[in-house]
Motif scaffolding. Structure first.
Motif, PDB file in Angstrom:
ATOM      1  N   UNK A   1     -44.303  14.697  16.513  1.00  0.00           N
ATOM      2  CA  UNK A   1     -43.624  14.205  15.310  1.00  0.00           C
ATOM      3  C   UNK A   1     -42.345  14.994  15.088  1.00  0.00           C
ATOM      4  N   UNK A   2     -41.286  14.302  14.749  1.00  0.00           N
ATOM      5  CA  UNK A   2     -39.949  14.911  14.643  1.00  0.00           C
ATOM      6  C   UNK A   2     -39.826  15.950  13.525  1.00  0.00           C
ATOM      7  N   UNK A   3     -40.488  15.733  12.381  1.00  0.00           N
ATOM      8  CA  UNK A   3     -40.336  16.644  11.242  1.00  0.00           C
ATOM      9  C   UNK A   3     -41.662  17.335  10.893  1.00  0.00           C
ATOM     10  N   UNK A   4     -42.408  17.669  11.929  1.00  0.00           N
ATOM     11  CA  UNK A   4     -43.738  18.251  11.752  1.00  0.00           C
ATOM     12  C   UNK A   4     -43.726  19.545  10.941  1.00  0.00           C
ATOM     13  N   UNK A   5     -42.694  20.349  11.079  1.00  0.00           N
ATOM     14  CA  UNK A   5     -42.655  21.656  10.424  1.00  0.00           C
ATOM     15  C   UNK A   5     -41.816  21.689   9.141  1.00  0.00           C
ATOM     16  N   UNK A   6     -41.478  20.543   8.622  1.00  0.00           N
ATOM     17  CA  UNK A   6     -40.665  20.489   7.402  1.00  0.00           C
ATOM     18  C   UNK A   6     -41.564  20.522   6.159  1.00  0.00           C
ATOM     19  N   UNK A   7     -41.000  20.953   5.014  1.00  0.00           N
ATOM     20  CA  UNK A   7     -41.758  20.879   3.755  1.00  0.00           C
ATOM     21  C   UNK A   7     -42.172  19.433   3.494  1.00  0.00           C
ATOM     22  N   UNK A   8     -43.321  19.279   2.837  1.00  0.00           N
ATOM     23  CA  UNK A   8     -43.875  17.941   2.651  1.00  0.00           C
ATOM     24  C   UNK A   8     -44.048  17.563   1.196  1.00  0.00           C
ATOM     25  N   UNK A   9     -44.097  16.266   0.973  1.00  0.00           N
ATOM     26  CA  UNK A   9     -44.378  15.695  -0.347  1.00  0.00           C
ATOM     27  C   UNK A   9     -45.440  14.624  -0.176  1.00  0.00           C
ATOM     28  N   UNK A  10     -46.193  14.438  -1.219  1.00  0.00           N
ATOM     29  CA  UNK A  10     -47.128  13.326  -1.289  1.00  0.00           C
ATOM     30  C   UNK A  10     -46.486  12.301  -2.215  1.00  0.00           C
ATOM     31  N   UNK A  11     -46.418  11.066  -1.757  1.00  0.00           N
ATOM     32  CA  UNK A  11     -45.834  10.040  -2.611  1.00  0.00           C
ATOM     33  C   UNK A  11     -46.871   8.958  -2.915  1.00  0.00           C
ATOM     34  N   UNK A  12     -46.837   8.479  -4.149  1.00  0.00           N
ATOM     35  CA  UNK A  12     -47.636   7.322  -4.551  1.00  0.00           C
ATOM     36  C   UNK A  12     -46.708   6.125  -4.449  1.00  0.00           C
ATOM     37  N   UNK A  13     -47.186   5.107  -3.756  1.00  0.00           N
ATOM     38  CA  UNK A  13     -46.373   3.919  -3.541  1.00  0.00           C
ATOM     39  C   UNK A  13     -47.104   2.691  -4.061  1.00  0.00           C
ATOM     40  N   UNK A  14     -46.335   1.678  -4.343  1.00  0.00           N
ATOM     41  CA  UNK A  14     -46.873   0.381  -4.730  1.00  0.00           C
ATOM     42  C   UNK A  14     -46.739  -0.531  -3.515  1.00  0.00           C
ATOM     43  N   UNK A  15     -47.797  -1.305  -3.267  1.00  0.00           N
ATOM     44  CA  UNK A  15     -47.785  -2.252  -2.151  1.00  0.00           C
ATOM     45  C   UNK A  15     -48.532  -3.509  -2.586  1.00  0.00           C
ATOM     46  N   UNK A  16     -48.153  -4.626  -2.036  1.00  0.00           N
ATOM     47  CA  UNK A  16     -48.825  -5.885  -2.326  1.00  0.00           C
ATOM     48  C   UNK A  16     -50.013  -6.018  -1.377  1.00  0.00           C
ATOM     49  N   UNK A  17     -51.158  -6.407  -1.900  1.00  0.00           N
ATOM     50  CA  UNK A  17     -52.362  -6.492  -1.069  1.00  0.00           C
ATOM     51  C   UNK A  17     -52.161  -7.385   0.154  1.00  0.00           C
ATOM     52  N   UNK A  18     -51.356  -8.414   0.030  1.00  0.00           N
ATOM     53  CA  UNK A  18     -51.091  -9.302   1.161  1.00  0.00           C
ATOM     54  C   UNK A  18     -50.296  -8.654   2.274  1.00  0.00           C
ATOM     55  N   UNK A  19     -49.620  -7.529   1.980  1.00  0.00           N
ATOM     56  CA  UNK A  19     -48.827  -6.818   2.986  1.00  0.00           C
ATOM     57  C   UNK A  19     -49.613  -5.699   3.667  1.00  0.00           C
ATOM     58  N   UNK A  20     -50.832  -5.416   3.170  1.00  0.00           N
ATOM     59  CA  UNK A  20     -51.630  -4.301   3.695  1.00  0.00           C
ATOM     60  C   UNK A  20     -52.597  -4.818   4.744  1.00  0.00           C
ATOM     61  N   UNK A  21     -52.634  -4.131   5.900  1.00  0.00           N
ATOM     62  CA  UNK A  21     -53.547  -4.475   6.991  1.00  0.00           C
ATOM     63  C   UNK A  21     -54.454  -3.281   7.267  1.00  0.00           C
ATOM     64  N   UNK A  22     -55.627  -3.557   7.747  1.00  0.00           N
ATOM     65  CA  UNK A  22     -56.583  -2.504   8.065  1.00  0.00           C
ATOM     66  C   UNK A  22     -57.111  -2.719   9.475  1.00  0.00           C
ATOM     67  N   UNK A  23     -57.259  -1.639  10.229  1.00  0.00           N
ATOM     68  CA  UNK A  23     -57.900  -1.717  11.537  1.00  0.00           C
ATOM     69  C   UNK A  23     -58.610  -0.392  11.790  1.00  0.00           C
ATOM     70  N   UNK A  24     -59.468  -0.357  12.790  1.00  0.00           N
ATOM     71  CA  UNK A  24     -60.254   0.844  13.085  1.00  0.00           C
ATOM     72  C   UNK A  24     -59.784   1.468  14.384  1.00  0.00           C
ATOM     73  N   UNK A  25     -59.595   2.792  14.348  1.00  0.00           N
ATOM     74  CA  UNK A  25     -59.204   3.540  15.540  1.00  0.00           C
ATOM     75  C   UNK A  25     -60.015   4.830  15.548  1.00  0.00           C
ATOM     76  N   UNK A  26     -60.707   5.090  16.647  1.00  0.00           N
ATOM     77  CA  UNK A  26     -61.570   6.269  16.767  1.00  0.00           C
ATOM     78  C   UNK A  26     -62.570   6.354  15.616  1.00  0.00           C
ATOM     79  N   UNK A  27     -63.072   5.200  15.178  1.00  0.00           N
ATOM     80  CA  UNK A  27     -64.072   5.161  14.120  1.00  0.00           C
ATOM     81  C   UNK A  27     -63.532   5.345  12.706  1.00  0.00           C
ATOM     82  N   UNK A  28     -62.223   5.455  12.558  1.00  0.00           N
ATOM     83  CA  UNK A  28     -61.619   5.619  11.234  1.00  0.00           C
ATOM     84  C   UNK A  28     -60.827   4.373  10.862  1.00  0.00           C
TER      85      UNK A  28
END
Length: 140
Positions: A90-117
């Motif tokens: 990852x390009x900015x792995x060692x940079x300071x971080x923020x957690x952001x709360x975002x708004x998304x429309x349910x129709x735009x959200x997709x879910x899939x499973x990778x390595x059991x997650x």
């Protein structure tokens, strides 16, 4: 009215239909300068993708994922987002971080499973709140 304007109108109508949810994402907070003449008032921070180092998230503005990508990786809760494991390259792995709360429309959200997650992605989001996180990788 052209096709592009019709699409934009559809998106706006879709986003006010009550199917908006909160999702969370960890991003890099990069200090920089905006404008032609750096000065004390032009210093600002930018919220960038830790993974690619280029995708910018602007508070209170809708961001669309590139059409050739899976979308923005997001989480259902703050706790899940805080446990995000980024690839070593990852390009900015060692940079300071923020957690952001975002708004998304349910129709735009997709879910899939990778390595059991369950993995969530969204093609469109709008950051609305931000919390600073201590450096994940402090300087030696």
């Amino acid at each position: 009215m052209g096709k592009k304007k019709e699409k934009e109108k559809e998106k706006i109508e879709c986003n006010v239909d009550g199917e908006i949810i909160d999702v969370y994402k960890v991003v890099a907070k990069v200090m920089g300068f905006r404008g032609a003449h750096p000065g004390p008032r032009s210093r600002s921070s930018r919220l960038l993708s830790i993974y690619d180092g280029m995708t910018e998230y602007v508070m209170h503005q809708w961001c669309d994922a590139p059409s050739d990508s899976r979308g923005f990786f997001v989480h259902k809760s703050k706790a899940e987002a805080m446990r995000t494991a980024f690839p070593r390259r990852s390009k900015l792995l060692n940079m300071p971080r923020c957690l952001i709360r975002c708004r998304a429309r349910t129709g735009d959200v997709c879910s899939y499973t990778k390595y059991g997650e369950a993995i969530l992605t969204t093609s469109r989001l709008r950051p609305v709140e931000m919390w600073e996180i201590d450096l994940v990788y402090p300087s030696p």
